[in-house]
Design an enzyme around this catalytic site. Sequence first.
Site, PDB file in Angstrom:
ATOM      1  N   ARG A 191     -88.856 -44.439   0.947  1.00 27.52           N
ATOM      2  CA  ARG A 191     -88.879 -43.923   2.421  1.00 27.52           C
ATOM      3  C   ARG A 191     -87.686 -44.170   3.032  1.00 27.52           C
ATOM      4  O   ARG A 191     -87.250 -45.261   3.416  1.00 27.52           O
ATOM      5  CB  ARG A 191     -90.164 -44.655   3.173  1.00 27.52           C
ATOM      6  CG  ARG A 191     -90.748 -43.895   4.147  1.00 27.52           C
ATOM      7  CD  ARG A 191     -92.021 -44.628   4.587  1.00 27.52           C
ATOM      8  NE  ARG A 191     -91.775 -45.985   5.127  1.00 27.52           N
ATOM      9  CZ  ARG A 191     -92.321 -46.461   6.125  1.00 27.52           C
ATOM     10  NH1 ARG A 191     -93.559 -45.989   6.549  1.00 27.52           N
ATOM     11  NH2 ARG A 191     -92.524 -47.811   6.712  1.00 27.52           N
ATOM     12  N   PHE A 207    -103.000 -45.340   8.082  1.00 28.21           N
ATOM     13  CA  PHE A 207    -102.605 -46.686   7.850  1.00 28.21           C
ATOM     14  C   PHE A 207    -103.775 -47.673   7.751  1.00 28.21           C
ATOM     15  O   PHE A 207    -104.885 -48.046   8.240  1.00 28.21           O
ATOM     16  CB  PHE A 207    -101.517 -46.912   9.117  1.00 28.21           C
ATOM     17  CG  PHE A 207    -100.873 -48.173   8.724  1.00 28.21           C
ATOM     18  CD1 PHE A 207     -99.563 -48.078   7.894  1.00 28.21           C
ATOM     19  CD2 PHE A 207    -101.009 -49.385   9.383  1.00 28.21           C
ATOM     20  CE1 PHE A 207     -98.972 -49.005   7.660  1.00 28.21           C
ATOM     21  CE2 PHE A 207    -100.376 -50.382   9.088  1.00 28.21           C
ATOM     22  CZ  PHE A 207     -99.266 -50.365   8.109  1.00 28.21           C
ATOM     23  N   TYR A 215     -92.163 -51.584  18.028  1.00 27.67           N
ATOM     24  CA  TYR A 215     -91.078 -52.210  17.252  1.00 27.67           C
ATOM     25  C   TYR A 215     -90.310 -50.955  16.388  1.00 27.67           C
ATOM     26  O   TYR A 215     -89.538 -51.650  15.791  1.00 27.67           O
ATOM     27  CB  TYR A 215     -91.392 -53.397  16.635  1.00 27.67           C
ATOM     28  CG  TYR A 215     -92.706 -53.257  15.738  1.00 27.67           C
ATOM     29  CD1 TYR A 215     -92.608 -52.627  14.522  1.00 27.67           C
ATOM     30  CD2 TYR A 215     -93.850 -53.654  16.257  1.00 27.67           C
ATOM     31  CE1 TYR A 215     -93.983 -52.552  13.764  1.00 27.67           C
ATOM     32  CE2 TYR A 215     -95.016 -53.757  15.641  1.00 27.67           C
ATOM     33  CZ  TYR A 215     -94.957 -53.154  14.297  1.00 27.67           C
ATOM     34  OH  TYR A 215     -96.071 -52.985  13.705  1.00 27.67           O
ATOM     35  N   LYS A 216     -90.820 -49.889  16.315  1.00 29.96           N
ATOM     36  CA  LYS A 216     -90.159 -48.949  15.324  1.00 29.96           C
ATOM     37  C   LYS A 216     -89.247 -47.902  16.268  1.00 29.96           C
ATOM     38  O   LYS A 216     -88.243 -48.654  16.596  1.00 29.96           O
ATOM     39  CB  LYS A 216     -91.320 -47.767  14.845  1.00 29.96           C
ATOM     40  CG  LYS A 216     -92.515 -48.890  14.167  1.00 29.96           C
ATOM     41  CD  LYS A 216     -93.428 -48.002  13.783  1.00 29.96           C
ATOM     42  CE  LYS A 216     -94.584 -48.731  12.932  1.00 29.96           C
ATOM     43  NZ  LYS A 216     -94.291 -48.888  11.590  1.00 29.96           N
ATOM     44  N   ASP A 242    -103.152 -42.882  16.650  1.00 29.72           N
ATOM     45  CA  ASP A 242    -102.037 -43.777  16.322  1.00 29.72           C
ATOM     46  C   ASP A 242    -100.849 -42.928  16.513  1.00 29.72           C
ATOM     47  O   ASP A 242    -100.358 -41.978  15.394  1.00 29.72           O
ATOM     48  CB  ASP A 242    -102.244 -44.458  15.249  1.00 29.72           C
ATOM     49  CG  ASP A 242    -101.352 -45.637  14.839  1.00 29.72           C
ATOM     50  OD1 ASP A 242    -100.285 -45.674  15.315  1.00 29.72           O
ATOM     51  OD2 ASP A 242    -101.663 -46.498  14.104  1.00 29.72           O
TER      52      ASP A 242
HETATM   53  C1  PLP Z   1     -99.251 -46.139  11.722  1.00 30.99           C
HETATM   54  C2  PLP Z   1     -99.189 -47.812  11.863  1.00 30.99           C
HETATM   55  N1  PLP Z   1    -100.287 -48.362  12.770  1.00 30.99           N
HETATM   56  C3  PLP Z   1    -100.177 -49.483  12.989  1.00 30.99           C
HETATM   57  C4  PLP Z   1     -99.229 -50.384  12.449  1.00 30.99           C
HETATM   58  C5  PLP Z   1     -99.081 -52.055  12.605  1.00 30.99           C
HETATM   59  O1  PLP Z   1     -99.834 -52.418  13.738  1.00 30.99           O
HETATM   60  P1  PLP Z   1     -99.705 -53.949  14.411  1.00 30.99           P
HETATM   61  O2  PLP Z   1     -98.581 -53.664  15.695  1.00 30.99           O
HETATM   62  O3  PLP Z   1    -100.818 -54.098  14.600  1.00 30.99           O
HETATM   63  O4  PLP Z   1     -99.130 -54.853  13.283  1.00 30.99           O
HETATM   64  C6  PLP Z   1     -98.293 -49.780  11.534  1.00 30.99           C
HETATM   65  C7  PLP Z   1     -97.348 -50.695  11.112  1.00 30.99           C
HETATM   66  O5  PLP Z   1     -96.219 -50.364  10.325  1.00 30.99           O
HETATM   67  C8  PLP Z   1     -98.239 -48.400  11.547  1.00 30.99           C
HETATM   68  O6  PLP Z   1     -97.357 -47.921  10.830  1.00 30.99           O
END
Ligand code: PLP
Length: 407
Positions: free
Chosen positions: A366, A124, A218-219, A193
């Site tokens: 998606r 990402f 938040y997901k 991650d």
């Molecule tokens: C794999 C992944 N890592 C990190 C993030 C974003 O992280 P942050 O909380 O810093 O905005 C996302 C956002 O969609 C993501 O999909």
Amino acid sequence: MTVADAVSLDRADSLAFARKRFRLPAGTVYLDGNSLGALPVATAERLRATVEDQWGNDLISGWTKHGWIDVPKRVAAKLAPIVGAQPNELLIADSTSVCLFKLLGAAVRARPDRRVILTDARNFPTDTYVAQGLAEMLGLELRAVAAAELAAAVSDEVAVVTLSHVDYRSGARNDIAAINLSAHAAGALTVWDLSHSAGALELALDGTGCDLAVGCCYKYLNGGPGAPAFLFVAERLQAELQPPLQGWMGHAEPFAFDSEYRPGAGIVRFLTGTPSILALAALEAGLDTFEGVSMTDLEAKSAALSQLFIDEVEARCGDEVQLASPRDADARGSHVSFAHANGYAVMRALIARGVIGDFRAPDLTRFGFAPLYTSFVEVVRAAEVLAEIITDRSWDRPQFAERLSVT
Ligand SMILES: Cc1ncc(COP(=O)(O)O)c(C=O)c1O
């Protein structure tokens, strides 16, 4: 499959009780819980009580009276069974990007004679940017290779390996245990991650030898837009690792106002600044939606939903769309992507018909399946609407071509 057949799958669903914990707008098929989880029914009242009863009545004494100071650890404890870790190995703090910076920084600091941060070339973007910045600042090399080659690419030059468990585009799943094993055999640490797996797949961070991990709340964890992130540090590493962002909340005695930094004992040293109590209140309501939910059942439902979607889309759309996710459920996470040359317009047309997914450049539509609340009927309905849009080419209208700022 007909909608009537899907009704019987929903009736047999052992997790159907969890859907009642969410407020889902009528007439909408929400397949974007992998970007922003749905609103839990309990969140509004939890926020109201924190604002009005706690902050409003008790002002600053809330930090002790309502235990606000311990909320990052208390809420993290609710995450522990969801990700297969011990409560004292998790914290809620900052954003995923900032947590990643902290853990990558701590990892390279613990391997001072190694010059390489190894990463998945298609990780990402924020993960890559954070690693690039850290490498530039410290004069290290960021080495990017294909995910499938990571395990073989670990050498004694590598301080840390960092990648996502589930790829944000394709949904392809990387093997946590195997990559941890290879990294450890070469003396490197790993930072995972887990943004696209926490809350949808069964994780065993301790059981699979994870060192460090971060993830979005938040997901699939339903913490609300911009919810703080989580970080994981295996207990066996906590005393050894030094966070690079030394803030007062991670100090051994924040209220001693000492001018010298002394890291707190255990996971607390990975805190930096004052926790956001309102955001944590919303996140706690999000994590409470997992109460009584078996993660094994959750992952099984995720696989069943995504498999049904693949089967239905392929049966209805033929080769108008191309599957861009692994076909084998064990090799993918909880979202599925289909490529279409006009994927952006197709997704906008779907959203206009009440089926909400998202788009990832250059051509991926998606669809995320949040097993706590997505139903089998919705999956069939989404495939049906997608097929209609493709057959009647209703995506081919000027208003669907115009790019919005968030896709
Ligand atoms: C794999 C992944 N890592 C990190 C993030 C974003 O992280 P942050 O909380 O810093 O905005 C996302 C956002 O969609 C993501 O999909």
